[in-house]
Design an enzyme around this catalytic site. Structure first.
Site, PDB file in Angstrom:
ATOM      1  N   GLY A  12      29.109  51.692  56.870  1.00 34.88           N
ATOM      2  CA  GLY A  12      29.647  50.807  55.765  1.00 34.88           C
ATOM      3  C   GLY A  12      28.691  50.820  54.410  1.00 34.88           C
TER       4      GLY A  12
ATOM      5  CE1 TYR B  99      36.469  54.963  67.969  1.00 38.76           C
ATOM      6  CE2 TYR B  99      38.750  55.794  68.544  1.00 38.76           C
ATOM      7  CZ  TYR B  99      37.811  54.719  67.881  1.00 38.76           C
ATOM      8  OH  TYR B  99      38.400  53.849  66.907  1.00 38.76           O
TER       9      TYR B  99
HETATM   10  N1  NAD Z   1      40.623  53.227  60.705  1.00 35.67           N
HETATM   11  C1  NAD Z   1      41.570  53.295  61.698  1.00 35.67           C
HETATM   12  O1  NAD Z   1      42.719  53.921  61.419  1.00 35.67           O
HETATM   13  C2  NAD Z   1      41.514  52.637  63.099  1.00 35.67           C
HETATM   14  C3  NAD Z   1      42.317  52.838  63.855  1.00 35.67           C
HETATM   15  C4  NAD Z   1      41.879  52.315  65.343  1.00 35.67           C
HETATM   16  C5  NAD Z   1      41.212  51.485  65.310  1.00 35.67           C
HETATM   17  N2  NAD Z   1      40.272  51.299  64.462  1.00 35.67           N
HETATM   18  C6  NAD Z   1      38.864  50.402  64.606  1.00 35.67           C
HETATM   19  O2  NAD Z   1      38.847  49.561  63.449  1.00 35.67           O
HETATM   20  C7  NAD Z   1      37.604  49.311  63.494  1.00 35.67           C
HETATM   21  C8  NAD Z   1      37.116  49.502  62.018  1.00 35.67           C
HETATM   22  O3  NAD Z   1      37.291  50.859  61.733  1.00 35.67           O
HETATM   23  P1  NAD Z   1      37.132  51.550  60.289  1.00 35.67           P
HETATM   24  O4  NAD Z   1      38.046  52.666  60.122  1.00 35.67           O
HETATM   25  O5  NAD Z   1      37.042  50.511  59.119  1.00 35.67           O
HETATM   26  O6  NAD Z   1      35.611  52.113  60.328  1.00 35.67           O
HETATM   27  P2  NAD Z   1      34.194  52.001  59.456  1.00 35.67           P
HETATM   28  O7  NAD Z   1      33.182  53.030  60.122  1.00 35.67           O
HETATM   29  O8  NAD Z   1      34.773  52.021  58.045  1.00 35.67           O
HETATM   30  O9  NAD Z   1      33.780  50.572  59.964  1.00 35.67           O
HETATM   31  C9  NAD Z   1      32.902  50.259  61.139  1.00 35.67           C
HETATM   32  C10 NAD Z   1      31.899  49.578  60.388  1.00 35.67           C
HETATM   33  O10 NAD Z   1      30.836  49.108  61.636  1.00 35.67           O
HETATM   34  C11 NAD Z   1      29.483  49.512  61.343  1.00 35.67           C
HETATM   35  N3  NAD Z   1      28.729  49.671  62.530  1.00 35.67           N
HETATM   36  C12 NAD Z   1      28.868  50.683  63.002  1.00 35.67           C
HETATM   37  N4  NAD Z   1      27.975  50.602  64.322  1.00 35.67           N
HETATM   38  C13 NAD Z   1      27.471  49.393  64.284  1.00 35.67           C
HETATM   39  C14 NAD Z   1      26.550  48.586  64.841  1.00 35.67           C
HETATM   40  N5  NAD Z   1      25.861  49.159  65.953  1.00 35.67           N
HETATM   41  N6  NAD Z   1      26.161  47.567  64.543  1.00 35.67           N
HETATM   42  C15 NAD Z   1      26.660  46.918  63.521  1.00 35.67           C
HETATM   43  N7  NAD Z   1      27.374  47.450  62.548  1.00 35.67           N
HETATM   44  C16 NAD Z   1      27.935  48.716  62.852  1.00 35.67           C
HETATM   45  C17 NAD Z   1      29.360  50.699  60.383  1.00 35.67           C
HETATM   46  O11 NAD Z   1      28.460  50.592  59.149  1.00 35.67           O
HETATM   47  C18 NAD Z   1      30.941  50.374  59.435  1.00 35.67           C
HETATM   48  O12 NAD Z   1      30.835  49.475  58.379  1.00 35.67           O
HETATM   49  C19 NAD Z   1      36.829  49.921  64.545  1.00 35.67           C
HETATM   50  O13 NAD Z   1      36.476  49.240  65.519  1.00 35.67           O
HETATM   51  C20 NAD Z   1      37.624  51.048  64.659  1.00 35.67           C
HETATM   52  O14 NAD Z   1      37.481  51.638  66.079  1.00 35.67           O
HETATM   53  C21 NAD Z   1      40.322  52.032  63.229  1.00 35.67           C
END
Ligand code: NAD
Length: 311
Positions: A36, A140
């Protein structure tokens, strides 16, 4: 309401933070910034650069006393999950467990969890509804599914309410091309640089793309509805990768032909999620067609570029 958002500096989490701040909630964000960006967190939210598996979690809960927790922090890369399964499970499974233990300790009323269509594996029928068997194809998928069981058990044992969302392929501004639904941001990135995008396979594979603002509105609705439910959040509309590129080219005025490469092993041919349960439980419906979402994404990014140029 006092709300804690994990992963609130990331793609989806930052849009959710924007919305909940706008709605007048007291929002705290935890993000370890592994993926992020701090500047994506609005200044009205309290920000902690912290890891959900770290010892600082207790102090953060103590300070912000959240009533509702939105859990978006995760390791989101399928390839990383296959190469580093311990790291993936550590963040996604143990991170959620640590969060749940703090929810119990600090009397959190509800947790809203961002799960994924990846839990289903290869669809046995379409559209995939929530009763579809769960057979993840990647680590995953497993590490996103296991927390669902912990959340249900914490709810049954300790009375913490929950909504589990299984997202389809999310797209929109701020998405990193590395992410799960990355194909749109990868294509946009390539088109912006004048490079040729690659399509793996014949391009007739379909995905169910949902705009991030529709994901945010489902999350906002979960503040007052969807309790004790696991719900797909999707548009329930299949779009082919070829059709997507064609649409992007027409919206951006590009004329490129994709470079076709062999299909990736294990790639799912068609993926569409049924969203009827979310529609009726949340009194929610997706507002953006793919074309509208893409137009909004392009407009948002143009505005962000102008703002950056002015700085
Ligand atoms: N983008 C998609 O299409 C999609 C689809 C299905 C599910 N998801 C889920 O939605 C959520 C958000 O996904 P996104 O696409 O915004 O991804 P993203 O990577 O932009 O957001 C995840 C955030 O979590 C933070 N992070 C990771 N590990 C961490 C930790 N140990 N402690 C604190 N912060 C941590 C990262 O820095 C990042 O900002 C996730 O849980 C993902 O599995 C996303």
């Amino acid at each position: 309401m006092r709300i804690l958002i994990t992963g609130g500096a990331g793609f989806i989490g930052s849009h959710l933070t924007d919305r909940l701040v706008e709605d007048g909630h007291e929002v705290t964000v935890i993000d370890n910034l592994s993926h992020g960006k701090k500047h994506q967190v609005p200044p009205q939210a309290r920000f902690y650069e912290a890891d959900v598996t770290g010892p600082e979690l207790d102090g953060i809960f103590e300070a912000c006393r959240p009533e509702v927790v939105y859990h978006h922090a995760a390791q989101i890369n399928v390839v990383t999950s296959l190469q580093q399964p311990l790291k993936d499970a550590g963040t996604n499974i143990l991170g959620t467990l640590a969060l749940l233990m703090h929810c119990k300790k600090y009397g959190v009323k509800k947790i809203v969890y961002a799960s994924s269509a990846a839990v289903y594996g290869t669809p046995q029928y379409l559209p995939v509804d929530e009763r579809h068997p769960v057979k993840p194809l990647s680590f995953y998928g497993i590490s996103k599914h296991s927390p669902e069981h912990y959340i249900e058990a914490f709810s049954a044992l300790y009375g913490i309410d929950y909504t589990i969302f299984r997202y389809a392929n999310v797209y929109g501004p701020r998405q990193d091309p590395e992410g799960e639904g990355g194909v749109i941001s990868i294509f946009l990135n390539k088109l912006a640089k004048g490079e040729v995008p690659a399509i793996f396979g014949d391009g007739y594979q379909t995905r169910d793309f949902i705009y991030v603002k529709d994901i945010v509105s489902a999350n906002a609705a979960a503040l007052t509805s969807g309790g004790g439910r696991t719900l797909n959040v999707s548009c329930n509309v299949p779009s082919s990768v070829n059709g997507l590129l064609e649409l992007l080219c027409s919206l951006t005025g590009n004329k490129v032909t994709a470079e076709y490469k062999p299909a990736l092993p294990g790639d799912i041919r068609h993926s569409v999620l049924c969203n009827e349960a979310a529609k009726s439980e949340l009194i929610w419906t997706p507002q953006y067609s793919l074309e509208e979402g893409l137009k909004d994404t392009l407009a948002f990014e143009k505005m962000a570029d102008q703002t950056n140029d002015e700085k």
